[in-house]
Scaffold this motif. Structure first.
Motif, PDB file in Angstrom:
ATOM      1  N   TYR A 105      -7.655 -75.801  31.331  1.00  0.00           N
ATOM      2  CA  TYR A 105      -8.251 -75.736  32.876  1.00  0.00           C
ATOM      3  C   TYR A 105      -8.957 -77.009  33.349  1.00  0.00           C
ATOM      4  O   TYR A 105      -8.724 -77.428  34.311  1.00  0.00           O
ATOM      5  CB  TYR A 105      -8.202 -74.205  32.765  1.00  0.00           C
ATOM      6  CG  TYR A 105      -7.328 -72.963  33.217  1.00  0.00           C
ATOM      7  CD1 TYR A 105      -6.787 -72.575  34.482  1.00  0.00           C
ATOM      8  CD2 TYR A 105      -6.689 -72.870  32.137  1.00  0.00           C
ATOM      9  CE1 TYR A 105      -6.366 -72.058  34.792  1.00  0.00           C
ATOM     10  CE2 TYR A 105      -6.070 -71.490  32.402  1.00  0.00           C
ATOM     11  CZ  TYR A 105      -5.464 -71.084  33.481  1.00  0.00           C
ATOM     12  OH  TYR A 105      -4.455 -70.776  33.802  1.00  0.00           O
ATOM     13  N   GLY A 136       0.880 -74.309  37.469  1.00  0.00           N
ATOM     14  CA  GLY A 136       0.117 -72.939  37.915  1.00  0.00           C
ATOM     15  C   GLY A 136       1.141 -72.032  36.966  1.00  0.00           C
ATOM     16  O   GLY A 136       1.131 -71.252  36.206  1.00  0.00           O
ATOM     17  N   LEU A 166       1.739 -72.819  33.436  1.00  0.00           N
ATOM     18  CA  LEU A 166       0.263 -72.124  32.559  1.00  0.00           C
ATOM     19  C   LEU A 166       0.908 -70.431  32.398  1.00  0.00           C
ATOM     20  O   LEU A 166       0.839 -69.650  31.731  1.00  0.00           O
ATOM     21  CB  LEU A 166      -0.293 -72.593  33.304  1.00  0.00           C
ATOM     22  CG  LEU A 166      -0.943 -73.563  33.130  1.00  0.00           C
ATOM     23  CD1 LEU A 166      -2.691 -73.675  33.725  1.00  0.00           C
ATOM     24  CD2 LEU A 166      -1.757 -74.097  31.851  1.00  0.00           C
ATOM     25  N   SER A 167       1.361 -70.174  33.595  1.00  0.00           N
ATOM     26  CA  SER A 167       1.894 -68.627  33.463  1.00  0.00           C
ATOM     27  C   SER A 167       2.721 -68.490  32.691  1.00  0.00           C
ATOM     28  O   SER A 167       2.074 -67.193  31.791  1.00  0.00           O
ATOM     29  CB  SER A 167       1.546 -68.219  35.048  1.00  0.00           C
ATOM     30  OG  SER A 167       1.847 -66.384  34.610  1.00  0.00           O
ATOM     31  N   LYS A 201      -3.791 -67.915  30.441  1.00  0.00           N
ATOM     32  CA  LYS A 201      -4.504 -67.576  31.629  1.00  0.00           C
ATOM     33  C   LYS A 201      -5.568 -67.386  31.635  1.00  0.00           C
ATOM     34  O   LYS A 201      -6.540 -67.282  31.148  1.00  0.00           O
ATOM     35  CB  LYS A 201      -3.264 -65.930  31.965  1.00  0.00           C
ATOM     36  CG  LYS A 201      -2.460 -65.679  32.282  1.00  0.00           C
ATOM     37  CD  LYS A 201      -1.737 -64.678  33.430  1.00  0.00           C
ATOM     38  CE  LYS A 201      -0.426 -64.060  33.516  1.00  0.00           C
ATOM     39  NZ  LYS A 201      -0.142 -63.133  34.129  1.00  0.00           N
ATOM     40  N   SER A 259      -9.327 -67.174  37.887  1.00  0.00           N
ATOM     41  CA  SER A 259      -8.254 -66.838  38.982  1.00  0.00           C
ATOM     42  C   SER A 259      -9.093 -65.301  39.880  1.00  0.00           C
ATOM     43  O   SER A 259      -8.446 -65.604  41.426  1.00  0.00           O
ATOM     44  CB  SER A 259      -6.929 -65.493  37.772  1.00  0.00           C
ATOM     45  OG  SER A 259      -7.608 -65.233  37.584  1.00  0.00           O
ATOM     46  N   SER A 303       2.707 -66.920  45.872  1.00  0.00           N
ATOM     47  CA  SER A 303       3.468 -67.743  45.297  1.00  0.00           C
ATOM     48  C   SER A 303       4.820 -68.142  45.800  1.00  0.00           C
ATOM     49  O   SER A 303       5.276 -68.871  45.571  1.00  0.00           O
ATOM     50  CB  SER A 303       3.451 -67.330  43.826  1.00  0.00           C
ATOM     51  OG  SER A 303       1.774 -68.010  42.728  1.00  0.00           O
ATOM     52  N   LEU A 363      -3.143 -73.999  42.381  1.00  0.00           N
ATOM     53  CA  LEU A 363      -3.129 -74.477  40.314  1.00  0.00           C
ATOM     54  C   LEU A 363      -3.052 -72.898  39.979  1.00  0.00           C
ATOM     55  O   LEU A 363      -2.613 -71.784  39.053  1.00  0.00           O
ATOM     56  CB  LEU A 363      -4.010 -75.476  40.171  1.00  0.00           C
ATOM     57  CG  LEU A 363      -4.408 -75.526  38.482  1.00  0.00           C
ATOM     58  CD1 LEU A 363      -2.583 -75.555  38.328  1.00  0.00           C
ATOM     59  CD2 LEU A 363      -5.416 -76.284  38.451  1.00  0.00           C
ATOM     60  N   SER A 400      -0.867 -69.869  38.448  1.00  0.00           N
ATOM     61  CA  SER A 400      -1.336 -69.449  36.884  1.00  0.00           C
ATOM     62  C   SER A 400      -1.321 -68.380  36.836  1.00  0.00           C
ATOM     63  O   SER A 400      -1.968 -67.725  35.525  1.00  0.00           O
ATOM     64  CB  SER A 400      -2.513 -70.402  36.290  1.00  0.00           C
ATOM     65  OG  SER A 400      -3.634 -69.737  36.961  1.00  0.00           O
ATOM     66  N   ASN A 401      -1.755 -67.469  37.849  1.00  0.00           N
ATOM     67  CA  ASN A 401      -1.629 -65.772  38.018  1.00  0.00           C
ATOM     68  C   ASN A 401      -0.606 -64.852  38.379  1.00  0.00           C
ATOM     69  O   ASN A 401      -0.881 -63.446  38.580  1.00  0.00           O
ATOM     70  CB  ASN A 401      -3.265 -65.315  38.765  1.00  0.00           C
ATOM     71  CG  ASN A 401      -4.022 -64.289  38.387  1.00  0.00           C
ATOM     72  OD1 ASN A 401      -3.913 -63.905  37.032  1.00  0.00           O
ATOM     73  ND2 ASN A 401      -3.916 -63.015  39.530  1.00  0.00           N
TER      74      ASN A 401
END
Length: 312
Positions: free
Chosen positions: A12, A33, A36-37, A42, A47, A136, A268, A272-273
């Motif tokens: 990160y 992002g 990554l998720s 995470k 976040s 998103s 990002l 990622s979340n």
């Protein structure tokens, strides 16, 4: 992937640093992002800063707006942008109901289409308390259509022999993000670029009244209390400060740059979340909403220009 928290933190750190590099676009940051998720990488602590980074970025970008140009743009393009913004948001909410799209996604897509793409979504998301998957998906829809518009609009304009003035108004009304409006206008001609940028500036300022309006609408969820988005007030103060203290223009330029890069950081973190379960909630209908809304506004504004219902 089986990585410990220290390794994830390092990943990160590298990616957040990359967000301040020219090659990292908002769309790319969001996609990274999401990647990554999907890989299960995470970072919960990071976040948690998403909302404050989004809001601070909006405020900092206020330093990059020229109040004199805003006032001039308002004189020439206020009526056009007022009609297009109100009509687009209204149509977006109606289509969202008809398609049974998640209400907050409908609001974000409608605002992104009506005002200025990702910036409008980022500004409105904390006001309506949108969740990460809602933000998103709204951003993905707007980014994809925005990229298509940058390629298609100049081709369509040349095919129908639109004048530079007509194309400038059409691009400013129907293309989402400011960067793509500028890109399309520049590829069409100097006059098209000038008009597109001016009208788009007026359109972008609708972030303020729209955010305040939805803060009032959302008051039912707060037991009658109205929460005005504080960062919108700071955005206006930044705009005014940049106008009345012109000797600090170099500093304001740096702050504006920091705001734009901060937006990339926020995207990002948003990507990622999200989760697969959340993604399924958004569904294909979100894309259908975005496409139908964008096509409707682009077509209606084009016909209005062709029949000289918009004076230019």
């Amino acid at each position: 992937m089986n990585l410990n928290q220290r390794q994830i933190q390092l990943i990160y750190f590298v990616l957040l640093a990359a967000c301040f590099m020219p090659f990292m676009s908002p769309a790319l940051a969001l996609l990274i992002g999401i990647g990554l998720s999907l890989l299960g990488l995470k970072h919960q602590k990071m976040s948690s800063f998403t909302a404050i980074v989004l809001q601070a970025s909006i405020v900092l970008m206020g330093f990059g707006m020229n109040l004199s140009q805003v006032v001039q743009a308002s004189k020439s393009g206020f009526e056009i942008t007022a009609v297009s913004v109100i009509a687009t948001i209204s149509l977006g909410l109606l289509l969202g109901k008809l398609l049974k799209v998640d209400h907050k996604i409908s609001v974000l897509i409608a605002a992104g289409t009506a005002i200025c793409g990702g910036s409008a979504i980022a500004a409105l998301a904390p006001v309506i308390k949108a969740r990460n998957f809602q933000i998103s998906f709204s951003l993905i829809v707007v980014f994809v259509l925005n990229a298509l518009a940058l390629l298609l609009f100049p081709m369509i304009g040349h095919f129908f022999h639109l004048s530079q003035e007509a194309f400038g108004y059409w691009a400013a009304i129907a293309i989402h993000d400011t960067s793509s409006v500028v890109g399309a206008g520049a590829s069409y001609g100097a006059k098209a670029l000038e008009i597109a940028t001016t009208v788009k500036l007026t359109r972008a300022l609708w972030i303020i009244p729209v955010s305040v309006a939805f803060a009032f609408i959302d008051r039912k969820n707060e037991k009658g209390k109205i929460k005005i988005p504080w960062f919108i007030g700071l955005f206006v103060l930044a705009l005014l400060f940049a106008h009345f203290v012109p000797q600090m223009q170099d500093t304001f330029g740096h702050l504006n740059w920091l705001g734009k890069r901060g937006m990339v950081v926020a995207l990002l973190l948003i990507g990622s979340n999200i989760s697969i379960a959340d993604s399924k909630q958004a569904g294909l209908k979100s894309f259908v909403l975005g496409i139908v809304l964008w096509f409707s506004i682009a077509t209606l504004s084009f016909l209005a220009i062709q029949h000289h219902l918009i004076n230019y």
